[in-house]
Design an enzyme around this catalytic site. Structure first.
Site, mmCIF file in Angstrom:
data_model
loop_
_atom_site.group_PDB
_atom_site.id
_atom_site.type_symbol
_atom_site.label_atom_id
_atom_site.label_comp_id
_atom_site.label_asym_id
_atom_site.label_seq_id
_atom_site.Cartn_x
_atom_site.Cartn_y
_atom_site.Cartn_z
ATOM 1 C CD GLU A 56 -3.067 0.728 2.575
ATOM 2 O OE1 GLU A 56 -3.460 -0.392 2.496
ATOM 3 O OE2 GLU A 56 -3.261 1.809 3.220
ATOM 4 C CG ASP A 113 -1.696 4.314 2.943
ATOM 5 O OD1 ASP A 113 -2.297 3.906 2.047
ATOM 6 O OD2 ASP A 113 -1.512 4.076 4.017
ATOM 7 C CD GLU A 172 -4.834 7.452 5.974
ATOM 8 O OE1 GLU A 172 -4.885 7.996 7.307
ATOM 9 O OE2 GLU A 172 -5.067 6.254 5.762
ATOM 10 C CG HIS A 208 -0.873 9.748 7.651
ATOM 11 N ND1 HIS A 208 -0.386 9.628 9.230
ATOM 12 C CD2 HIS A 208 -0.775 8.576 7.166
ATOM 13 C CE1 HIS A 208 -0.070 8.589 9.191
ATOM 14 N NE2 HIS A 208 -0.548 7.581 8.164
ATOM 15 N NE ARG A 268 9.175 0.338 5.538
ATOM 16 C CZ ARG A 268 8.600 -0.791 5.430
ATOM 17 N NH1 ARG A 268 7.157 -1.134 5.010
ATOM 18 N NH2 ARG A 268 9.182 -2.026 5.372
ATOM 19 C CD GLU A 269 2.735 5.385 10.876
ATOM 20 O OE1 GLU A 269 4.190 5.111 11.068
ATOM 21 O OE2 GLU A 269 2.059 4.590 11.395
ATOM 22 C CD1 TRP A 303 -21.931 14.555 13.670
ATOM 23 C CD2 TRP A 303 -20.663 13.898 11.954
ATOM 24 N NE1 TRP A 303 -22.060 15.725 12.499
ATOM 25 C CE2 TRP A 303 -21.353 15.054 11.626
ATOM 26 C CE3 TRP A 303 -20.039 13.152 11.135
ATOM 27 C CZ2 TRP A 303 -21.042 15.674 10.370
ATOM 28 C CZ3 TRP A 303 -19.716 13.730 9.838
ATOM 29 C CH2 TRP A 303 -20.313 14.988 9.523
ATOM 30 N N GLY A 346 -14.986 16.610 21.281
ATOM 31 C CA GLY A 346 -16.075 17.036 22.644
ATOM 32 C C GLY A 346 -17.346 17.519 22.344
ATOM 33 N NE ARG A 403 5.014 4.262 15.839
ATOM 34 C CZ ARG A 403 4.967 4.214 14.388
ATOM 35 N NH1 ARG A 403 5.099 5.122 13.539
ATOM 36 N NH2 ARG A 403 4.203 3.173 13.777
#
Length: 287
Positions: free
Chosen positions: A96, A98, A100, A113, A124-125, A190, A194, A276
């Site tokens: 993939e 990406d 985003e 992202h 691997r962001e 949605w 908060g 991480r």
């Protein structure tokens, strides 16, 4: 004047041919009517409301290519929304690539992202703040995927280069064909933040799709090139027909531009987050 009008007509006709028709290239796959193809196939919109988001996918599978899409993102209080635009294969060991776009409250920048999955493994962001307002106009987001590189580009500016380091034991997407997907959805409740942000509906717009790519045809054969239509044996990639992108790399100038973008606008890099990875950061980070 007549000559000028003729040239304008020719130019418009050429642009119409250069940009693919969404009716011919994509299927709206979910959203119960919230995804729409408009303007004789030249515009696609996805909508998110309180009930559902929406999404589409390409009719074709690609095995290497240069994929361009112009997007105009959700404006206003878009906190909690995610506009995903990515290439992906299927299955638990999928590959993939990406993009985003993570929405935010009015006045705050979007977060772009990026991630790369190989054999089902991501993590691997890299994330960036965009240096313009992506809701005001269309901008071009490109993925260049060839046997040596996966290069992410914004308005032809390279922002990330994931290199093929198979020789060092690091997997690289090269065998699994991928379709192009996009979706607009809400990543949390949605009533985001908060309950302070409640704006509906949201819409994202797409135009100017172009795939100069190797398309996987019946029997697993690949057909490379935007207009060449040459068949190639499985695995050969059809390099002769594919065009310049197949062997493209970043020259020194474009490497410098990418480093400038990363130094100025990158806000997260997995390679600099050792917490991480208690067993050590991924091997490609030190190469």
């Amino acid at each position: 004047m007549a000559r000028m009008e003729f040239l304008v007509i020719v130019l418009l006709a050429w642009l119409g041919m250069a940009m693919a028709n969404f009716n011919q290239e994509f299927d709206i796959t979910w959203g119960d009517g919230r995804g729409k193809i408009l303007n004789n196939g030249q515009l696609l919109t996805l909508t998110l409301d309180r009930t559902s988001g929406s999404g589409f996918q390409s009719k074709h599978e690609y095995l290497y290519g240069k994929i361009d899409m112009q997007l105009k993102l959700v404006p206003g209080n878009s906190a909690g929304t995610v506009t995903a635009y990515y290439l992906s294969s299927q299955g638990p060991t999928h590959d993939e690539i990406d993009f985003e776009f993570l929405g935010n409250v009015t006045g705050e920048p979007y977060t772009l992202h990026t991630n790369v999955f190989t054999q089902g493994q991501g993590n691997r962001e890299m994330q960036f703040r965009l240096w313009y307002d992506p809701t005001k106009d269309f901008h071009t987001y490109s993925i260049l995927w060839n046997p040596k590189h996966i290069i992410f580009m914004v308005d032809d500016m390279p922002i990330r280069d994931f290199k093929n380091l198979e020789g060092k034991g690091i997997a690289f997407p090269k065998n699994q064909p991928m379709k192009l997907y996009s979706s607009l959805w809400n990543a949390d409740d949605w009533a985001t933040q908060g309950g302070r942000v409640k704006t509906a509906p949201f819409s994202a717009s797409y135009r100017g799709f172009r795939a100069d790519a190797c398309v996987v045809a019946a029997g697993g054969r690949t057909r490379c090139g935007a207009a060449v239509g040459t068949d190639a044996a499985p695995g050969s990639g059809g390099a002769a027909a594919a065009g310049g992108w197949y062997n493209q790399e970043l020259d020194l100038t474009r490497q410098q531009r990418m480093r400038w973008v990363q130094s100025k606008y990158m806000i997260y890099n997995y390679c600099t987050d050792p917490k991480r990875f208690p067993q050590g950061i991924p091997a490609e980070c030190s190469m």
